[in-house]
Design an enzyme around this catalytic site. Sequence first.
Site, mmCIF file in Angstrom:
data_model
loop_
_atom_site.group_PDB
_atom_site.id
_atom_site.type_symbol
_atom_site.label_atom_id
_atom_site.label_comp_id
_atom_site.label_asym_id
_atom_site.label_seq_id
_atom_site.Cartn_x
_atom_site.Cartn_y
_atom_site.Cartn_z
ATOM 1 N N HIS A 90 -5.570 9.426 0.292
ATOM 2 C CA HIS A 90 -5.423 8.533 1.444
ATOM 3 C C HIS A 90 -6.114 9.108 2.680
ATOM 4 C CE1 HIS A 90 -3.630 5.810 4.422
ATOM 5 N NE2 HIS A 90 -3.350 5.024 3.394
ATOM 6 N N HIS A 148 3.482 -2.057 3.299
ATOM 7 C CA HIS A 148 3.511 -0.725 2.696
ATOM 8 C C HIS A 148 4.865 -0.483 2.014
ATOM 9 C CE1 HIS A 148 0.406 -0.378 5.817
ATOM 10 N NE2 HIS A 148 -0.126 0.582 5.086
ATOM 11 N N ASP A 163 0.798 -1.230 0.000
ATOM 12 C CA ASP A 163 0.000 0.000 0.000
ATOM 13 C C ASP A 163 0.831 1.281 0.000
ATOM 14 O OD1 ASP A 163 -2.116 -1.732 0.256
ATOM 15 O OD2 ASP A 163 -3.083 -0.621 1.879
ATOM 16 N N ASP A 164 0.187 2.333 -0.507
ATOM 17 C CA ASP A 164 0.547 3.749 -0.329
ATOM 18 C C ASP A 164 1.555 4.291 -1.327
ATOM 19 O OD1 ASP A 164 -1.148 3.525 1.769
ATOM 20 O OD2 ASP A 164 0.277 4.103 3.334
#
Length: 265
Positions: A141, A233, A86-87
């Site tokens: 986000h 992440h 993620d991210d």
Amino acid sequence: MGRHRSLGMNGRIVAAAIGVAGVAALAAAWTTQATPPATESAAPSKPKPIVSQTSVPDPQLPAPTVSMDIAHASERGAKGVNITIDDGPDPTWTPEVLAVLEDNDVKATFCMVGTQAKAHPDLVKTVVADGHRLCDHSVSHDTTMDTASRARQSQEILDAAQMISEASGGVKPLYYRAPGGAFTPYSRQLAASHGMRPLGWNVDSKDFKQPGAAKMVETVKNEISNGPTILFHDAGGDRSQTVAALRQILPWLRQQGYSFGFPVR
């Protein structure tokens, strides 16, 4: 990063999507009962797995083209594992994560923030070229998306999908993961109407807390029985611990008889 809540463990999502009666019917090998959400700031106890949800589409909204139920299972079946990242993409850590995945012959699902994808299209293209799948993780986000207006949710989801698709050279994201697990019935159906299956997780490595690689490895080993979808992440801070943890946990999972795949659609 904002607060990081466990998907499917939010009672509001379950109640809004299927009602209390529906939860009892969802027992499966990869699921357990829902528990209250955890946050980064609250020093949460050990997270529980995310429950699947069966939903009835709202006829007043665009019809889903893929399931709007939150996905957790693996296309590889009972011994499949889904690595989700993620991210990102991030110019420092995404290449490091990609290298570990390549070394272990693992394909993963990258849940990208729209602005990050737009800023680093070369990395998005590399992720696709390496055989990984793309996932929409919103524009900004915002972990309070479940309290946002429908217009705001739509903008966050659809604008991010466009940013990711353009950065990739035309490859569309196949999933949508709400930041912090802040899904709503509307956001799930909206994503599904654009071909993006809502994506949950079962095991949170807690790498955003930077607990050390050994602790992340321990968490995954202890909680892999919760379900196949594991959360890591590649942005939002120093991810050197994540890279180190992946180098250890990927071979271990294979030694346990797991195979690596993608979430169901």
